[in-house]
Design an enzyme around this catalytic site. Structure first.
Site, mmCIF file in Angstrom:
data_model
loop_
_atom_site.group_PDB
_atom_site.id
_atom_site.type_symbol
_atom_site.label_atom_id
_atom_site.label_comp_id
_atom_site.label_asym_id
_atom_site.label_seq_id
_atom_site.Cartn_x
_atom_site.Cartn_y
_atom_site.Cartn_z
ATOM 1 N N GLU A 1 9.511 1.310 0.821
ATOM 2 C CA GLU A 1 8.494 1.637 1.818
ATOM 3 C C GLU A 1 7.995 3.073 1.685
ATOM 4 O OE1 GLU A 1 6.517 1.304 4.246
ATOM 5 O OE2 GLU A 1 6.738 -0.791 4.757
ATOM 6 N N SER B 1 4.077 -6.778 3.605
ATOM 7 C CA SER B 1 2.984 -5.816 3.840
ATOM 8 C C SER B 1 2.272 -6.079 5.159
ATOM 9 C CB SER B 1 1.967 -5.934 2.696
ATOM 10 O OG SER B 1 0.771 -5.278 3.009
ATOM 11 N N LYS C 1 -1.168 5.068 7.911
ATOM 12 C CA LYS C 1 -0.352 4.429 6.870
ATOM 13 C C LYS C 1 0.679 3.482 7.484
ATOM 14 C CE LYS C 1 -0.847 7.619 3.080
ATOM 15 N NZ LYS C 1 -0.245 8.653 2.238
ATOM 16 N N ASP D 1 0.844 -1.203 0.000
ATOM 17 C CA ASP D 1 0.000 0.000 0.000
ATOM 18 C C ASP D 1 0.879 1.253 0.000
ATOM 19 O OD1 ASP D 1 -2.425 -1.466 0.176
ATOM 20 O OD2 ASP D 1 -2.072 -1.784 2.302
HETATM 21 C C1 BG6 Z 1 -1.042 -1.322 5.407
HETATM 22 C C2 BG6 Z 1 -1.675 0.030 5.229
HETATM 23 O O1 BG6 Z 1 -0.415 -1.713 4.231
HETATM 24 O O2 BG6 Z 1 -2.029 -2.290 5.756
HETATM 25 C C3 BG6 Z 1 -2.426 0.413 6.495
HETATM 26 O O3 BG6 Z 1 -0.678 0.997 4.960
HETATM 27 C C4 BG6 Z 1 -3.430 -0.667 6.852
HETATM 28 O O4 BG6 Z 1 -3.062 1.653 6.316
HETATM 29 C C5 BG6 Z 1 -2.719 -2.022 6.961
HETATM 30 O O5 BG6 Z 1 -4.057 -0.360 8.085
HETATM 31 C C6 BG6 Z 1 -3.679 -3.162 7.263
HETATM 32 O O6 BG6 Z 1 -4.505 -3.380 6.143
HETATM 33 P P1 BG6 Z 1 -5.703 -4.421 6.084
HETATM 34 O O7 BG6 Z 1 -5.939 -4.576 4.604
HETATM 35 O O8 BG6 Z 1 -5.241 -5.682 6.724
HETATM 36 O O9 BG6 Z 1 -6.845 -3.799 6.808
HETATM 37 MG MG MG Z 2 2.674 1.361 2.747
#
Ligand code: BG6
Ligand code: MG
Length: 220
Positions: free
Chosen positions: A169, A114, A45, A11
């Site tokens: 990142e 991630s 983030k 992300d």
């Molecule tokens: C990260 C994002 O990659 O994933 C965050 O930057 C987010 O903002 C985190 O909270 C968790 O994401 P998910 O899809 O498991 O809710």
């Molecule tokens: Mg990110």
């Protein structure tokens, strides 16, 4: 070149899903009766879903039972998935596909590192899933960034020493995790925000052609 391995955050580096997280979290804030701005969204983030909810509730000065929190975590994710399941390859951020092509040409392996539990789904939506040599996501770690666990597991999948791994990142917590893991950190985004990174670029289109063959090779 074979010494190097690459780990990508998802992300904010490969796709821009922050806008969808924002819409889903804002909907929850509206429901709870307080304002949640795009500036507030910056704080989420790179952090886990559970931590995101805690930050959101702090902003609204709201305390909830564990049960209510679980309920909102599920409903927020269901809302977020409505956006994610409509994503396609056109949402891959500029320079990402070209960078993967370059790494393929150089024979450098790459994995995903991630915080998102939705990472496999997102990669499939944008047709990049098959390209990665491995995926470490929010389902496979017990400690969220800035803990280095996600990247150390990535290095294992790459079969590389941490100091030979290059991490892309966009979040402060992610750069910190990469630095703690003793990896080479590349901050993608605002240089002032990501000043702790070893290298900074505004986006992936700015990575120079000789980045891996010369810049990184000289550093390791
Ligand atoms: C990260 C994002 O990659 O994933 C965050 O930057 C987010 O903002 C985190 O909270 C968790 O994401 P998910 O899809 O498991 O809710
Ligand atoms: Mg990110």
């Amino acid at each position: 070149m074979n010494k190097i391995g690459v780990i990508f955050d998802l992300d904010g580096v490969i796709v821009d899903t922050a806008k969808y997280h924002f819409l889903a979290w804002k909907d929850l804030a509206d429901h709870l009766g307080f304002e949640f701005t795009e500036t507030d969204n910056e704080l989420l983030k790179g952090v886990s879903r559970v931590r995101s909810l805690e930050i959101l509730l702090d902003i609204g000065n709201i305390e909830l039972s564990e049960e209510k929190k679980q309920e909102f975590l599920i409903s927020k994710n269901e809302h977020y998935l409505q956006y994610i399941t409509k994503m396609g390859p056109e949402e891959i951020l500029p320079g990402a596909t070209q960078l993967l092509d370059t790494l393929d040409t150089l024979g450098i392996k790459y994995v995903l590192g991630s915080a998102s539990k939705n990472a496999p789904l997102i990669l499939k939506q944008v047709n990049l899933y098959e390209r990665f040599a491995g995926i470490v996501d929010g389902n496979s770690v017990s400690k969220a960034k800035p803990d280095p666990e996600v990247f150390l597991k990535g290095a294992k999948k790459l079969n590389k020493e941490p100091e030979h791994c290059v991490v892309f990142e966009d979040a402060i917590a992610g750069v910190e995790a990469a630095n703690t893991a003793n990896m080479i950190s590349i901050g993608i985004g605002d240089e002032k925000t990501l000043h702790e990174a070893d290298f900074n670029f505004n986006n992936l289109t700015e990575i120079p052609d000789n980045f891996f063959t010369e810049v990184i090779s000289e550093k390791i």
